[in-house]
Motif scaffolding. Structure first.
Motif, PDB file in Angstrom:
ATOM      1  N   ALA A  61    -101.693   2.776 -60.165  1.00  0.00           N
ATOM      2  CA  ALA A  61    -102.215   1.926 -61.245  1.00  0.00           C
ATOM      3  C   ALA A  61    -101.444   2.174 -62.541  1.00  0.00           C
ATOM      4  O   ALA A  61    -100.215   2.124 -62.557  1.00  0.00           O
ATOM      5  N   MET A  62    -102.173   2.472 -63.639  1.00  0.00           N
ATOM      6  CA  MET A  62    -101.512   2.607 -64.939  1.00  0.00           C
ATOM      7  C   MET A  62    -100.627   3.851 -65.043  1.00  0.00           C
ATOM      8  O   MET A  62     -99.860   3.989 -65.986  1.00  0.00           O
ATOM      9  N   PHE A  63    -100.709   4.766 -64.055  1.00  0.00           N
ATOM     10  CA  PHE A  63     -99.879   5.972 -64.081  1.00  0.00           C
ATOM     11  C   PHE A  63     -98.551   5.774 -63.358  1.00  0.00           C
ATOM     12  O   PHE A  63     -97.687   6.637 -63.422  1.00  0.00           O
ATOM     13  N   ARG A  64     -98.396   4.652 -62.639  1.00  0.00           N
ATOM     14  CA  ARG A  64     -97.162   4.424 -61.891  1.00  0.00           C
ATOM     15  C   ARG A  64     -96.045   4.021 -62.856  1.00  0.00           C
ATOM     16  O   ARG A  64     -96.294   3.497 -63.941  1.00  0.00           O
ATOM     17  N   ASP A  65     -94.799   4.248 -62.451  1.00  0.00           N
ATOM     18  CA  ASP A  65     -93.671   3.862 -63.294  1.00  0.00           C
ATOM     19  C   ASP A  65     -93.747   2.383 -63.629  1.00  0.00           C
ATOM     20  O   ASP A  65     -94.045   1.543 -62.773  1.00  0.00           O
ATOM     21  N   ARG A  66     -93.462   2.069 -64.900  1.00  0.00           N
ATOM     22  CA  ARG A  66     -93.611   0.705 -65.393  1.00  0.00           C
ATOM     23  C   ARG A  66     -92.426  -0.162 -64.985  1.00  0.00           C
ATOM     24  O   ARG A  66     -91.413   0.314 -64.483  1.00  0.00           O
ATOM     25  N   ASN A  67     -92.531  -1.434 -65.288  1.00  0.00           N
ATOM     26  CA  ASN A  67     -91.511  -2.411 -64.907  1.00  0.00           C
ATOM     27  C   ASN A  67     -90.471  -2.635 -65.998  1.00  0.00           C
ATOM     28  O   ASN A  67     -89.566  -3.456 -65.836  1.00  0.00           O
ATOM     29  N   THR A  68     -90.602  -1.938 -67.105  1.00  0.00           N
ATOM     30  CA  THR A  68     -89.595  -1.984 -68.162  1.00  0.00           C
ATOM     31  C   THR A  68     -88.937  -0.612 -68.272  1.00  0.00           C
ATOM     32  O   THR A  68     -89.437   0.380 -67.736  1.00  0.00           O
ATOM     33  N   VAL A  69     -87.813  -0.558 -68.976  1.00  0.00           N
ATOM     34  CA  VAL A  69     -87.102   0.701 -69.190  1.00  0.00           C
ATOM     35  C   VAL A  69     -87.040   0.955 -70.688  1.00  0.00           C
ATOM     36  O   VAL A  69     -86.452   0.157 -71.440  1.00  0.00           O
ATOM     37  N   ARG A  70     -87.651   2.019 -71.096  1.00  0.00           N
ATOM     38  CA  ARG A  70     -87.693   2.347 -72.522  1.00  0.00           C
ATOM     39  C   ARG A  70     -86.281   2.534 -73.076  1.00  0.00           C
ATOM     40  O   ARG A  70     -85.453   3.238 -72.508  1.00  0.00           O
ATOM     41  N   GLY A  71     -86.023   1.887 -74.198  1.00  0.00           N
ATOM     42  CA  GLY A  71     -84.746   2.075 -74.885  1.00  0.00           C
ATOM     43  C   GLY A  71     -83.640   1.157 -74.413  1.00  0.00           C
ATOM     44  O   GLY A  71     -82.537   1.202 -74.963  1.00  0.00           O
ATOM     45  N   VAL A  72     -83.903   0.336 -73.378  1.00  0.00           N
ATOM     46  CA  VAL A  72     -82.870  -0.599 -72.903  1.00  0.00           C
ATOM     47  C   VAL A  72     -83.515  -1.977 -72.801  1.00  0.00           C
ATOM     48  O   VAL A  72     -84.087  -2.342 -71.771  1.00  0.00           O
ATOM     49  N   ILE A 118     -74.874  -0.687 -64.910  1.00  0.00           N
ATOM     50  CA  ILE A 118     -75.531  -1.655 -65.774  1.00  0.00           C
ATOM     51  C   ILE A 118     -74.973  -1.473 -67.179  1.00  0.00           C
ATOM     52  O   ILE A 118     -75.128  -0.411 -67.789  1.00  0.00           O
ATOM     53  N   ALA A 119     -74.298  -2.488 -67.674  1.00  0.00           N
ATOM     54  CA  ALA A 119     -73.672  -2.397 -68.999  1.00  0.00           C
ATOM     55  C   ALA A 119     -74.720  -2.643 -70.081  1.00  0.00           C
ATOM     56  O   ALA A 119     -75.594  -3.497 -69.937  1.00  0.00           O
ATOM     57  N   HIS A 120     -74.615  -1.881 -71.163  1.00  0.00           N
ATOM     58  CA  HIS A 120     -75.572  -2.012 -72.262  1.00  0.00           C
ATOM     59  C   HIS A 120     -74.879  -1.594 -73.563  1.00  0.00           C
ATOM     60  O   HIS A 120     -73.948  -0.776 -73.574  1.00  0.00           O
ATOM     61  N   ARG A 121     -75.350  -2.166 -74.644  1.00  0.00           N
ATOM     62  CA  ARG A 121     -74.783  -1.849 -75.953  1.00  0.00           C
ATOM     63  C   ARG A 121     -75.868  -2.000 -76.999  1.00  0.00           C
ATOM     64  O   ARG A 121     -76.646  -2.966 -76.983  1.00  0.00           O
ATOM     65  N   ASP A 122     -75.950  -1.024 -77.873  1.00  0.00           N
ATOM     66  CA  ASP A 122     -76.928  -1.044 -78.972  1.00  0.00           C
ATOM     67  C   ASP A 122     -78.354  -1.231 -78.453  1.00  0.00           C
ATOM     68  O   ASP A 122     -79.157  -1.983 -79.008  1.00  0.00           O
ATOM     69  N   GLY A 123     -78.660  -0.570 -77.329  1.00  0.00           N
ATOM     70  CA  GLY A 123     -80.025  -0.581 -76.815  1.00  0.00           C
ATOM     71  C   GLY A 123     -80.426  -1.830 -76.081  1.00  0.00           C
ATOM     72  O   GLY A 123     -81.620  -2.092 -75.908  1.00  0.00           O
ATOM     73  N   ALA A 124     -79.448  -2.636 -75.621  1.00  0.00           N
ATOM     74  CA  ALA A 124     -79.766  -3.855 -74.881  1.00  0.00           C
ATOM     75  C   ALA A 124     -78.743  -4.067 -73.776  1.00  0.00           C
ATOM     76  O   ALA A 124     -77.565  -3.722 -73.922  1.00  0.00           O
ATOM     77  N   VAL A 125     -79.171  -4.628 -72.659  1.00  0.00           N
ATOM     78  CA  VAL A 125     -78.243  -4.875 -71.558  1.00  0.00           C
ATOM     79  C   VAL A 125     -77.268  -5.979 -71.931  1.00  0.00           C
ATOM     80  O   VAL A 125     -77.597  -6.892 -72.702  1.00  0.00           O
ATOM     81  N   THR A 126     -76.089  -5.884 -71.373  1.00  0.00           N
ATOM     82  CA  THR A 126     -75.079  -6.930 -71.572  1.00  0.00           C
ATOM     83  C   THR A 126     -74.575  -7.488 -70.251  1.00  0.00           C
ATOM     84  O   THR A 126     -73.819  -8.459 -70.244  1.00  0.00           O
ATOM     85  N   GLY A 127     -74.974  -6.882 -69.133  1.00  0.00           N
ATOM     86  CA  GLY A 127     -74.541  -7.370 -67.834  1.00  0.00           C
ATOM     87  C   GLY A 127     -74.385  -6.239 -66.846  1.00  0.00           C
ATOM     88  O   GLY A 127     -74.976  -5.164 -67.015  1.00  0.00           O
ATOM     89  N   VAL A 128     -73.559  -6.459 -65.826  1.00  0.00           N
ATOM     90  CA  VAL A 128     -73.335  -5.436 -64.802  1.00  0.00           C
ATOM     91  C   VAL A 128     -71.856  -5.364 -64.466  1.00  0.00           C
ATOM     92  O   VAL A 128     -71.112  -6.349 -64.602  1.00  0.00           O
ATOM     93  N   ASP A 129     -71.425  -4.179 -64.022  1.00  0.00           N
ATOM     94  CA  ASP A 129     -70.069  -3.964 -63.548  1.00  0.00           C
ATOM     95  C   ASP A 129     -70.122  -3.751 -62.038  1.00  0.00           C
ATOM     96  O   ASP A 129     -70.940  -2.965 -61.539  1.00  0.00           O
ATOM     97  N   LEU A 130     -69.263  -4.429 -61.304  1.00  0.00           N
ATOM     98  CA  LEU A 130     -69.241  -4.362 -59.847  1.00  0.00           C
ATOM     99  C   LEU A 130     -68.213  -3.344 -59.366  1.00  0.00           C
ATOM    100  O   LEU A 130     -67.320  -2.922 -60.112  1.00  0.00           O
ATOM    101  N   ALA A 131     -68.326  -2.990 -58.106  1.00  0.00           N
ATOM    102  CA  ALA A 131     -67.410  -2.013 -57.521  1.00  0.00           C
ATOM    103  C   ALA A 131     -65.980  -2.516 -57.508  1.00  0.00           C
ATOM    104  O   ALA A 131     -65.036  -1.721 -57.548  1.00  0.00           O
ATOM    105  N   ASP A 132     -65.789  -3.841 -57.476  1.00  0.00           N
ATOM    106  CA  ASP A 132     -64.424  -4.389 -57.474  1.00  0.00           C
ATOM    107  C   ASP A 132     -63.826  -4.499 -58.870  1.00  0.00           C
ATOM    108  O   ASP A 132     -62.730  -5.032 -59.046  1.00  0.00           O
ATOM    109  N   GLY A 133     -64.559  -4.012 -59.887  1.00  0.00           N
ATOM    110  CA  GLY A 133     -64.061  -4.023 -61.254  1.00  0.00           C
ATOM    111  C   GLY A 133     -64.494  -5.209 -62.077  1.00  0.00           C
ATOM    112  O   GLY A 133     -64.267  -5.239 -63.297  1.00  0.00           O
ATOM    113  N   ALA A 134     -65.121  -6.202 -61.460  1.00  0.00           N
ATOM    114  CA  ALA A 134     -65.547  -7.392 -62.193  1.00  0.00           C
ATOM    115  C   ALA A 134     -66.758  -7.086 -63.054  1.00  0.00           C
ATOM    116  O   ALA A 134     -67.608  -6.267 -62.696  1.00  0.00           O
TER     117      ALA A 134
END
Length: 510
Positions: free
Chosen positions: A453-464, A251-267
């Motif tokens: 419930a509220m103790f389970r892992d959340r649906n967001t990722v801190r810092g990204v 998962i590509a990211h820059r400056d704390g935000a996602v920019t896209g994804v890199d695939l196994a074929d290099g794309a």
């Protein structure tokens, strides 16, 4: 147009992709395998068709709500039938009995096994229904981004009851009320659906008994693959581009935000939003390399693993219902063998058998039966791989032989082994390799107190920013209905909606 990429074509990934596309986003879904469905997979051979994962259709109102978000209904998408009996129980040393979805009949059954248990069951199920409604209305659809749900008057009124239900185990809760071991097992076994043990799962999950004893058990003709097909259809008709055999490696990211994804074929595929519907550890340890703030909790507890048997059998098997449960006499020892470290597969084992061809003749050739057998096991990929026609690792195939013998003896099917014409085994190493699940777990992160419930892992990722998580590892939890709810939670978060309730139906439809 905002571009979104969903990683993983299981139920949660497909459900999320459809909702985001309905909201007007340009959505791509990348699935590493050629088959969609993830844990809800399918395998076919010689005219037999097997679901390789979930096989119980529970919480129908969750499916209905999800479909209505997309302008359709469960009746339009699926051909559902109600099972009667809901399931059959073989408890070691006792005659089998059937559970039907009828309160009066179930009360009579409990009373016949233990005087006074009928009235206790009424009280237990009333409490289970109340807990279920509270969860559905106030907790399951909440991202817990705020504390608003905890300030709701109904939640505040129920806090004196909720706190003890979180702090004690389901087994302790049940065993204070019922003494016959068979009745305890009927009320405690739903812990397996939550990836855990009744001796560790919080008592709050008594709400599961409302689902099978009061609400009923449905089955979609054609098998659970029809749910996956419906989700794929809803996604593609709304413009989602699905890429099979497309393995996301980073998962590509820059400056704390996602920019896209890199695939196994290099794309590289750029996007402003990325939703990971993959195993949580695979996301954190493989896909997020270089994200300094990614979470790395070391105290997570995976669900149990599973030994699966897919058996095509010559002839009918009247001794089994559509769903059949086999419970060992030493209930606690059975779960300790699975959950302790190092663990082992119990022998005999508490296990589950699905004979879908009893309800759905299309899943087996005429005059044959298809059996799906699930034996909870330690989550340990070193236990080995399965295979087709006995080609799995020797210890896995020996364990499968013992399971077949147990079913044969307990259910009085003396020639079961001789009648098997198709056989496949699936083991924890297969889950780890094929689905990239942590330690080869079969269901996701177990519903312990620290993972509920509220103790389970959340649906967001801190810092990204722009990165979201859906599926059985994160809120709200394990199971097909939970995956649909998880998709809705993420859709709300992307909209900027932090409210705890459900999205209004039809608003997502186009």
């Amino acid at each position: 147009m905002t571009r979104a990429i969903v990683i993983g074509g299981g139920v949660a990934g497909l459900a999320t992709a459809a909702l985001l596309a309905a909201d007007g986003l340009q959505v791509e879904l990348h699935e590493a395998r050629n088959e969609l469905g993830g844990r809800a997979g399918t395998w076919e051979q010689d005219g037999f068709r097997f679901d390789t994962g979930p096989s119980w259709y529970l919480m129908p109102e969750v499916f209905e709500h999800y479909f209505r978000l997309l302008g359709t209904t469960a009746a339009d998408e699926l051909d559902l039938v109600r099972l009667n009996p809901a399931y059959r129980v073989f408890s070691e040393g006792h005659d089998p009995f059937d559970i039907v979805t009828d309160r009066a009949q179930t009360r009579s059954l409990f009373e016949s096994m233990e005087p006074g248990a009928g009235a206790q069951l009424d009280a237990y199920l009333e409490s289970a229904d109340s807990a279920y409604r509270l969860a559905l209305d106030h907790f399951l659809y909440d991202s817990f981004s705020t504390a608003a749900v905890l300030r709701h008057p109904k939640v505040l009124r129920n806090l004196p009851r909720l706190a003890p239900a979180l702090l004690r185990t389901l087994a302790g809760h049940v065993e204070d009320r019922f003494h016959d071991p068979r009745l305890r097992q009927v009320l405690e076994y739903p812990a397996v659906f939550l990836g855990g043990s009744p001796f560790t799962v919080p008592a709050l999950y008594q709400l599961m008994s409302h689902l099978d004893l009061d609400d009923g058990v449905l089955y979609p003709l054609g098998g659970m693959r029809t749910v996956v097909s419906a989700l794929e259809r809803l996604a593609t008709t709304r413009g989602v581009r699905i890429h099979r055999g497309s393995d996301v490696r980073h998962i590509a990211h820059r400056d704390g935000a996602v920019t896209g994804v890199d695939l196994a074929d290099g794309a590289h595929h750029s996007a402003q939003i990325v939703v990971s519907a993959t195993d949580l550890h695979h996301l954190e340890h493989d896909l997020l390399e270089g994200a300094a703030d990614k979470p790395r909790r070391r105290d997570r507890a995976p669900s149990s693993g599973a030994l699966l048997l897919l058996l095509g059998v010559r002839g009918e098997i009247e001794q089994l219902a559509h769903h059949t449960l086999l419970f060992t006499g030493d209930w606690r020892a059975n779960f300790e063998a699975i959950t302790r470290s190092p663990g082992h597969l119990p022998d005999p084992a508490s296990l589950y058998v699905c004979a879908a061809s009893h309800t759905d003749p299309g899943v087996a050739p005429p005059g044959h039966t298809n059996l799906f057998v699930l034996v909870p096991s330690p989550a340990d990929p070193l236990s080995g791989r399965g295979g087709i026609d006995g080609t799995g690792d020797a210890r896995i195939e020996r364990a499968a032989d013992r399971v077949i013998e147990q079913i044969s003896q307990w259910c009085r099917i003396p020639d079961l082994a001789e009648r098997i014409v198709v056989r496949r085994t699936i083991a924890p190493q297969d889950f780890a390799t094929d689905l990239r699940t942590w330690r080869g777990n079969a269901l996701g992160m177990a519903h312990t107190l620290r993972q509920s419930a509220m103790f389970r892992d959340r649906n967001t990722v801190r810092g990204v920013d722009g990165l979201y998580r859906v599926g059985a590892d994160v809120a709200p939890g394990i199971g097909l209905p939970m995956c649909l709810i998880s998709a809705e939670i993420v859709t709300k978060l992307i909209r900027g909606d932090r409210s705890p309730g459900r999205m209004p139906e039809m608003t997502a439809a186009r």
